[in-house]
Design an enzyme around this catalytic site. Sequence first.
Site, mmCIF file in Angstrom:
data_model
loop_
_atom_site.group_PDB
_atom_site.id
_atom_site.type_symbol
_atom_site.label_atom_id
_atom_site.label_comp_id
_atom_site.label_asym_id
_atom_site.label_seq_id
_atom_site.Cartn_x
_atom_site.Cartn_y
_atom_site.Cartn_z
ATOM 1 C CG MET A 30 1.332 -10.237 41.344
ATOM 2 S SD MET A 30 0.290 -11.481 40.088
ATOM 3 C CE MET A 30 0.807 -12.990 40.453
ATOM 4 C CD GLU A 35 9.388 -15.932 56.043
ATOM 5 O OE1 GLU A 35 10.416 -14.879 55.685
ATOM 6 O OE2 GLU A 35 8.910 -15.870 57.187
ATOM 7 C CG HIS A 37 5.861 -12.091 48.960
ATOM 8 N ND1 HIS A 37 5.663 -13.785 48.793
ATOM 9 C CD2 HIS A 37 6.099 -11.606 46.849
ATOM 10 C CE1 HIS A 37 4.824 -14.062 47.657
ATOM 11 N NE2 HIS A 37 4.995 -12.656 46.252
ATOM 12 N N GLY A 147 12.429 -10.143 43.142
ATOM 13 C CA GLY A 147 12.808 -11.785 43.579
ATOM 14 C C GLY A 147 13.517 -12.951 42.021
ATOM 15 C CB SER A 185 6.163 -20.481 44.277
ATOM 16 O OG SER A 185 4.746 -20.100 43.373
HETATM 17 P P1 AMP Z 1 4.444 -12.360 42.963
HETATM 18 O O1 AMP Z 1 3.771 -11.753 44.511
HETATM 19 O O2 AMP Z 1 4.833 -14.117 42.496
HETATM 20 O O3 AMP Z 1 3.980 -11.090 41.915
HETATM 21 O O4 AMP Z 1 6.115 -12.225 43.296
HETATM 22 C C1 AMP Z 1 6.588 -10.847 44.131
HETATM 23 C C2 AMP Z 1 7.700 -10.744 43.673
HETATM 24 O O5 AMP Z 1 8.454 -11.853 44.480
HETATM 25 C C3 AMP Z 1 9.067 -10.645 42.425
HETATM 26 O O6 AMP Z 1 9.880 -10.321 42.120
HETATM 27 C C4 AMP Z 1 9.143 -12.319 42.883
HETATM 28 O O7 AMP Z 1 9.886 -13.000 41.497
HETATM 29 C C5 AMP Z 1 10.355 -12.603 44.782
HETATM 30 N N1 AMP Z 1 9.707 -13.557 45.098
HETATM 31 C C6 AMP Z 1 8.738 -14.754 45.117
HETATM 32 N N2 AMP Z 1 9.397 -16.195 44.884
HETATM 33 C C7 AMP Z 1 9.994 -15.511 45.688
HETATM 34 C C8 AMP Z 1 11.479 -16.523 46.533
HETATM 35 N N3 AMP Z 1 10.766 -17.738 46.024
HETATM 36 N N4 AMP Z 1 12.241 -15.891 46.643
HETATM 37 C C9 AMP Z 1 12.733 -14.858 46.022
HETATM 38 N N5 AMP Z 1 11.842 -13.944 45.314
HETATM 39 C C10 AMP Z 1 10.660 -14.208 45.337
#
Ligand code: AMP
Length: 280
Positions: A30, A35, A37, A147, A185
């Site tokens: 999103m 780091e 991502h 993740g 996050s």
């Molecule tokens: P998001 O942008 O929050 O929807 O996350 C996109 C992807 O990045 C998802 O698969 C998350 O699980 C992964 N992700 C988010 N934060 C982390 C993190 N700290 N370590 C590894 N992967 C992450």
Amino acid sequence: MEVITTKHEIRRLVWDARCGGRRVGVVPTMGALHEGHLSLVQASAAACDMTIVTIFVNPSQFGPHEDFAKYPRDLAADVAQLVPHKVDALFAPPLDEIYRPGHSTFVDPPAVAEPLEGAFRPTHFRGVATIVLKLFQLIPADVAFFGQKDYQQSLVIRHMVEQLDLPIAIQVCPTIREPDGLALSSRNVYLNTDERQQALALYRALRKCVEQYRQGCSRVAELQGNMHSELLEAGIAGIDYAVVVDRNSLQPIDSANDDSVALIAARVGKTRLIDNLLFS
Ligand code: AMP
């Protein structure tokens, strides 16, 4: 890196690559990249010939009182973060390219979506499953990278892929943390200095829980009680859950074992954070 905003163009790019025998990886996000991502991008670049990153803040996975409107968005900064990496294309569609007016088809997510996040965010995984299935249709990749940070989400997607026979492999990558343990996050930007300090209690509670198990305590009631105490001591009263459950079904257990996982969701100030740790 090409920036693509239309369904037609991204599908053609990926089909051409697949027809040419190239292995394609996709990293759905999103945006507000960090780091965590980028670790998924690196995993894809290492395993695939072509890597596609998607950025789409998906309205259907936000509840009516959640942070969809204020979710951090900065496409230029995200592009700058991706450029040094081996990314072939960024798919960043506008809202109406994905959800046309009158959109009414949604995925009913698998059973593993029901507890934990499902109990606190009842329509969340319906939205996640829907957007992920749509992205897999638009980007028919060989493998998609997610993740462990969003542990239940990774299970929901694995089960959906398995149960709907989707022709894509799912790879789940480890959680990337700040040096002090806070899981990266996009929502960490909401935390002020005091809250940022308080937020460290999530990982501390999870680590202590797994440590206690390794030292011989398998009583889940005690492990959960200690996680609650750790969070409360740090001043975190808004605990949605702090549990030890089976890592495959997310169902409650009385006695922990190597197939257990500890998961926490808690509100620090107004920010809802989640984190988890596997027992082995
Ligand atoms: P998001 O942008 O929050 O929807 O996350 C996109 C992807 O990045 C998802 O698969 C998350 O699980 C992964 N992700 C988010 N934060 C982390 C993190 N700290 N370590 C590894 N992967 C992450």
